[in-house]
Design a protein around this motif. Structure first.
Motif, PDB file in Angstrom:
ATOM      1  N   VAL A 149       0.844  -1.193   0.000  1.00 59.01           N
ATOM      2  CA  VAL A 149       0.000   0.000   0.000  1.00 59.01           C
ATOM      3  C   VAL A 149       0.880   1.244   0.000  1.00 59.01           C
ATOM      4  CG1 VAL A 149      -1.874   1.246   1.167  1.00 59.01           C
ATOM      5  CG2 VAL A 149      -1.748  -1.242   1.360  1.00 59.01           C
ATOM      6  N   LEU A 154       0.392   5.436   0.581  1.00 60.66           N
ATOM      7  CA  LEU A 154      -0.531   6.480   1.017  1.00 60.66           C
ATOM      8  C   LEU A 154       0.110   7.847   0.884  1.00 60.66           C
ATOM      9  CD1 LEU A 154      -0.663   4.000   3.439  1.00 60.66           C
ATOM     10  CD2 LEU A 154      -2.766   5.253   3.886  1.00 60.66           C
ATOM     11  N   GLU A 161      -1.625  -1.019  -3.799  1.00 58.39           N
ATOM     12  CA  GLU A 161      -2.858  -0.238  -3.642  1.00 58.39           C
ATOM     13  C   GLU A 161      -2.484   1.209  -3.358  1.00 58.39           C
ATOM     14  OE1 GLU A 161      -6.940  -0.023  -0.937  1.00 58.39           O
ATOM     15  OE2 GLU A 161      -5.300  -1.351  -0.354  1.00 58.39           O
ATOM     16  N   VAL A 193      -3.627   4.791  -2.021  1.00 59.73           N
ATOM     17  CA  VAL A 193      -4.635   5.415  -1.167  1.00 59.73           C
ATOM     18  C   VAL A 193      -4.401   6.923  -1.134  1.00 59.73           C
ATOM     19  CG1 VAL A 193      -5.611   5.552   1.153  1.00 59.73           C
ATOM     20  CG2 VAL A 193      -4.839   3.339   0.245  1.00 59.73           C
ATOM     21  N   ASP A 238      -7.008   3.936  -5.795  1.00 59.02           N
ATOM     22  CA  ASP A 238      -7.752   2.737  -5.447  1.00 59.02           C
ATOM     23  C   ASP A 238      -8.719   2.990  -4.290  1.00 59.02           C
ATOM     24  OD1 ASP A 238      -6.478   0.866  -7.301  1.00 59.02           O
ATOM     25  OD2 ASP A 238      -4.680   1.236  -6.097  1.00 59.02           O
ATOM     26  N   ARG A 239      -8.361   3.938  -3.453  1.00 57.81           N
ATOM     27  CA  ARG A 239      -9.198   4.235  -2.291  1.00 57.81           C
ATOM     28  C   ARG A 239      -8.945   5.666  -1.843  1.00 57.81           C
ATOM     29  NH1 ARG A 239      -8.956   1.111   3.628  1.00 57.81           N
ATOM     30  NH2 ARG A 239     -10.641   2.309   4.599  1.00 57.81           N
ATOM     31  N   ILE A 252      -9.369   8.005   1.666  1.00 59.20           N
ATOM     32  CA  ILE A 252      -9.675   8.075   3.096  1.00 59.20           C
ATOM     33  C   ILE A 252      -9.710   9.540   3.487  1.00 59.20           C
ATOM     34  CG2 ILE A 252      -8.887   7.545   5.441  1.00 59.20           C
ATOM     35  CD1 ILE A 252      -7.612   5.018   4.387  1.00 59.20           C
ATOM     36  N   ALA A 278      -4.547   7.556   8.604  1.00 62.22           N
ATOM     37  CA  ALA A 278      -5.066   6.678   7.558  1.00 62.22           C
ATOM     38  C   ALA A 278      -4.289   5.368   7.487  1.00 62.22           C
ATOM     39  CB  ALA A 278      -5.015   7.393   6.211  1.00 62.22           C
ATOM     40  N   VAL A 301      -5.794   1.555   7.735  1.00 62.88           N
ATOM     41  CA  VAL A 301      -5.563   0.499   6.746  1.00 62.88           C
ATOM     42  C   VAL A 301      -5.042  -0.762   7.426  1.00 62.88           C
ATOM     43  CG1 VAL A 301      -4.131  -0.191   4.781  1.00 62.88           C
ATOM     44  CG2 VAL A 301      -5.238   2.061   4.787  1.00 62.88           C
TER      45      VAL A 301
END
Length: 345
Positions: free
Chosen positions: A180, A182, A206, A208, A245-246, A248, A280, A284
């Motif tokens: 991930v 972020l 991923e 974020v 992908d996401r 927050i 965040a 996760v």
């Protein structure tokens, strides 16, 4: 241990990048969380990268020449980075800030030779200070002959700086093995550059986007944003070109608590947007216990925030948050990391 000597560079623009990745094992003992410490750039933030990239791109394309003038809106960090970069390229710089900008940041921009324009009233139609700053930029472009706006909100050289620099450096340091990634949002240049690199290299990472409550980016609902540096009051051109992908969304309380616990556990003094990313990341980890390695961006340093984010009186008076509210959220960040599925609210 032998330490190789630091390279000799022509100026500080050439010293941007190659910032360290630091394991946050004290704050995140159960998962490997790597912090890309962008506050170790010469301008103390990740904005050094797009500042040099956009300025040199404009000079290369001939839309700007030495002796010309750049006019740009900034919440603070890009202003510092552009002020230095413009000085080193013999370009004049006018920085449009708003009343939320930290005093020390504005003083630094001015000390580096820039002219400061302060917008103290929000746009009457939207109630947004960023929209008002951009309106003032347009006025100044009409007033100053030969001036240009680099348009950080839509300039491809912004995202390109993070594709070629930030994300590449993280991928190379981790061998591309990253579950991930972020990063906080403002122009979305960072997210855009990371997205294009991840896609180009086929990384199974991923992405974020961490955005402020009250920001309209990526489908958010507009609202008041009292901390500078994260989110936007309009949908930026760059954000239309990227799909994380996401997303927050974090509150001011969560940003402040994240920044403070990062300083107290890891000795990294960072700004409010980084605090939001820390919160965040903990979320996760709680939701996805299978994740083994995350990377986060430390977007800037915390010194300009000592009188705001790190000051209990300022937080109480401006955000209506008591010290115990912040401490409770710091505890929540630590509790979010438990993997036993037990709620501790």
């Amino acid at each position: 241990m032998f330490i190789s000597p630091s390279p000799i560079v022509d100026d500080l623009n050439a010293a941007v990048g190659s910032t360290p990745l630091v394991r946050l094992h004290r704050l995140f003992p159960t998962t490997e969380v790597l912090a890309k410490v962008e506050s170790m750039n010469p301008g103390w933030s990740a904005k050094d990268r797009p500042a040099v990239s956009m300025l040199d791109d404009a000079l290369h394309r001939g839309v700007l020449a030495p002796g010309g003038t750049v006019i740009e809106s900034s919440s603070g960090n890009l202003g510092i980075s552009l002020a230095r970069a413009c000085t080193l390229r013999d370009v004049n710089f006018v920085c449009v800030v708003d009343a939320r900008a930290n005093r020390s940041t504005v003083a630094a921009i001015r000390a580096l030779g820039a002219r400061i324009e302060v917008v103290d009233r929000p746009d009457p139609a939207t109630g947004d200070l960023l929209t008002a700053r951009l309106a003032r930029v347009r006025e100044l472009l009409d007033e100053i002959p030969g001036s240009i706006n680099l348009n950080q909100y839509g300039n491809p050289a912004n995202a390109r700086a993070h594709h070629r620099g930030t994300m590449r450096e993280i991928a190379e340091a981790t061998g591309g093995r990253l579950d991930v990634m972020l990063a906080a949002c403002s122009t979305t240049g960072t997210i855009g550059g990371c997205r294009s690199y991840i896609t180009e290299r086929g990384m199974q990472t991923e992405l974020v986007a961490v955005d402020a409550v009250g920001s309209v980016l990526f489908g958010g609902a507009q609202g008041a944003r009292l901390l500078p540096g994260m989110g936007a009051g309009f949908v930026t051109e760059l954000s239309r070109q990227v799909e994380p992908d996401r997303v927050i969304r974090v509150s001011e309380r969560q940003c402040i608590a994240g920044a403070r616990i990062l300083a107290q556990r890891e000795g990294i003094l960072a700004g409010a947007s980084t605090g939001g990313v820390v919160f965040a990341a903990a979320q996760v980890i709680r939701e996805r216990p299978e994740v083994r390695r995350l990377a986060i961006l430390v977007h800037d340093g915390g010194l300009p925030y000592l009188e705001t984010v790190y000051d209990d009186d300022w937080v109480r008076e401006n955000l209506d948050l008591a010290p115990e509210d912040i401490r409770a959220t710091m505890t929540e960040i630590e509790d979010l990391q438990t993997h036993d599925g037990t709620d501790r609210d």
